[in-house]
Design an enzyme around this catalytic site. Structure first.
Site, short mmCIF file in Angstrom:
data_model
loop_
_atom_site.label_atom_id
_atom_site.label_comp_id
_atom_site.label_asym_id
_atom_site.label_seq_id
_atom_site.Cartn_x
_atom_site.Cartn_y
_atom_site.Cartn_z
CE1 TYR A 1 -2.90 -3.14 1.02
CE2 TYR A 1 -4.30 -1.31 0.78
CZ TYR A 1 -4.31 -2.77 0.73
OH TYR A 1 -5.25 -3.50 0.61
CE LYS B 1 3.81 -18.22 -0.62
NZ LYS B 1 3.15 -19.66 -0.40
CG ASP C 1 0.19 -20.76 0.75
OD1 ASP C 1 0.62 -20.45 1.91
OD2 ASP C 1 0.94 -21.51 0.28
CG ASP D 1 -7.19 -5.76 1.56
OD1 ASP D 1 -8.36 -5.52 2.19
OD2 ASP D 1 -7.33 -6.02 0.35
CG ASP E 1 -12.39 -8.87 2.13
OD1 ASP E 1 -12.51 -7.99 3.10
OD2 ASP E 1 -12.63 -8.58 0.86
C1 IPM Z 1 -10.44 -2.27 3.56
C2 IPM Z 1 -10.73 -2.05 1.91
C3 IPM Z 1 -9.53 -0.92 1.52
C4 IPM Z 1 -7.99 -1.75 1.64
C5 IPM Z 1 -9.71 -0.30 0.26
C6 IPM Z 1 -11.13 0.40 0.13
C7 IPM Z 1 -8.55 0.68 0.03
O1 IPM Z 1 -10.42 -3.12 0.97
O2 IPM Z 1 -10.40 -1.45 4.34
O3 IPM Z 1 -10.02 -3.70 3.57
O4 IPM Z 1 -7.89 -2.47 0.63
O5 IPM Z 1 -7.46 -1.47 2.70
MN MN Z 2 -10.34 -5.05 2.20
#
Ligand code: IPM
Ligand code: MN
Length: 337
Positions: free
Chosen positions: A132, A183, A216, A240, A244
């Site tokens: 990032y 990794k 992984d 990130d 999810d």
């Molecule tokens: C998160 C989101 C952000 C990220 C995006 C919107 C830039 O996916 O907060 O997880 O990748 O950090």
């Molecule tokens: Mn995200």
């Protein structure tokens, strides 16, 4: 005294879910003095600015920032990818030095996760470096010989402060367990820095049991054996992605909250749901406000309103018994019960 809060609804369902979160905070009796900032896609299209310097300076003056969601509608071509994400959310994370992204995942006691297991873990994601950091560029762009590079920045300072925060958090939890996710078998430079720093800081926390998983493999464990995890520490991009996944397995991304923290409190911390703008369900009443409510509770906790925060966390866990169903939890219960 009221806490001063900057509220940024952002895009898509952002302001819908924040409106619900603020009602819940109100019900706890904690006083907030809110100021709304109209930032996001519409603001950008109208003004050509995503987040100008004077707004950023103003935001620094608040006790905390509550943010809904950021991102243009999928398939929209007016706004190049990354404009809002980099220009608003990442600019805030970087400028305010919000170097910890704390993301807790907990399936309610009565509600094992999608994978039928209880999940109770916190991911500590490094939040201002890695992929990032924006290192990279093009050479001969648009020609058949073009080259694109995208680096990952890992500083000893940035890695160490993140790992130290994760160890302290692990110390404060009953299991006292911390897993480094990386990794190291392929990313031999940054992985080496992370592993060495982890091992060195571990020596300061002898009561914390440690583990290491390649990212992984962590994806498999998170689905098959999430009970392995208590606290996880990882870099920005892995964090990130796995958050999810952690959201999905622990009850749905509609529940996942986060705090972008400046632990030293030299600037306001920012609280936001992990989910995105979900433009496809705007105005349908389907957006699950749980993640925003939980994020607001994390904010209260950070601001020293622990009792109010606990009330909200408890209430969120009990809503399935109360017969309340959100869009995706409703479907989930319908499928499983
Ligand atoms: C998160 C989101 C952000 C990220 C995006 C919107 C830039 O996916 O907060 O997880 O990748 O950090
Ligand atoms: Mn995200």
């Amino acid at each position: 005294m009221a806490h001063s809060i900057a509220v940024i609804g952002g895009d898509g369902i952002g302001s819908e879910v924040l409106a619900e979160a603020l009602k819940v905070v109100d019900a706890t009796g904690v006083q907030l003095e809110t100021k709304y900032f109209e930032l996001g896609a519409e603001h950008y299209l109208a003004t050509g600015e995503v987040l100008d310097d004077s707004t950023l300076a103003e935001l620094r003056g608040f006790d905390a920032i509550l943010l809904g969601a950021v991102g243009p509608a999928i398939g929209s071509t007016e706004i190049p990818p990354g404009t809002l994400e980099r220009g608003l959310l990442l600019k805030l994370r970087f400028s305010l030095d919000l170097y910890i992204n704390r993301r807790p995942f907990r399936s309610p006691d009565t509600n094992p996760s999608y994978v039928g297991k209880y999940v109770d873990m916190v991911v500590i994601r490094e939040n201002t470096e890695g992929a990032y950091g924006g290192e990279g560029g093009f050479l001969r762009k648009g020609t058949p010989y073009e080259v694109a590079t995208q680096g990952s920045i890992n500083t000893r300072f940035g890695v160490e402060r993140t790992i130290r925060y994760a160890f302290s958090l692990a110390m404060s939890r009953p299991r006292r367990h911390l897993t480094l996710v990386h990794k190291t078998n392929v990313l031999t430079f940054s992985g080496d820095l992370w592993q060495r720093t982890f091992d060195e800081v571990a020596a300061e926390f002898p009561e914390v049991a440690v583990a290491y998983n390649h990212v992984d493999a962590a994806c498999i464990y998170m689905v098959e054996a999430p009970e392995r995890y208590d606290v996880i520490v990882t870099d920005n991009l892995f964090g990130d992605i796995i958050t999810d996944l952690a959201g999905a397995v622990s009850g749905g991304i509609g529940l996942a909250a986060s705090g972008n923290l400046n632990p030293e409190r030299t600037s306001p911390s920012l609280f936001e749901p992990v989910h995105g703008a979900a433009h496809d369900i705007v105005g349908t009443g389907k957006a699950n406000p749980s993640a925003a409510i939980r994020s607001a509770a994390m904010m209260l906790d950070f601001l020293g309103e622990g009792d109010a925060a606990q009330k909200i966390f408890k209430a969120l866990e009990s809503f399935p018994e109360a017969g309340l169903k959100t869009n995706e939890i409703g479907n989930y219960y319908a499928e499983r019960i």
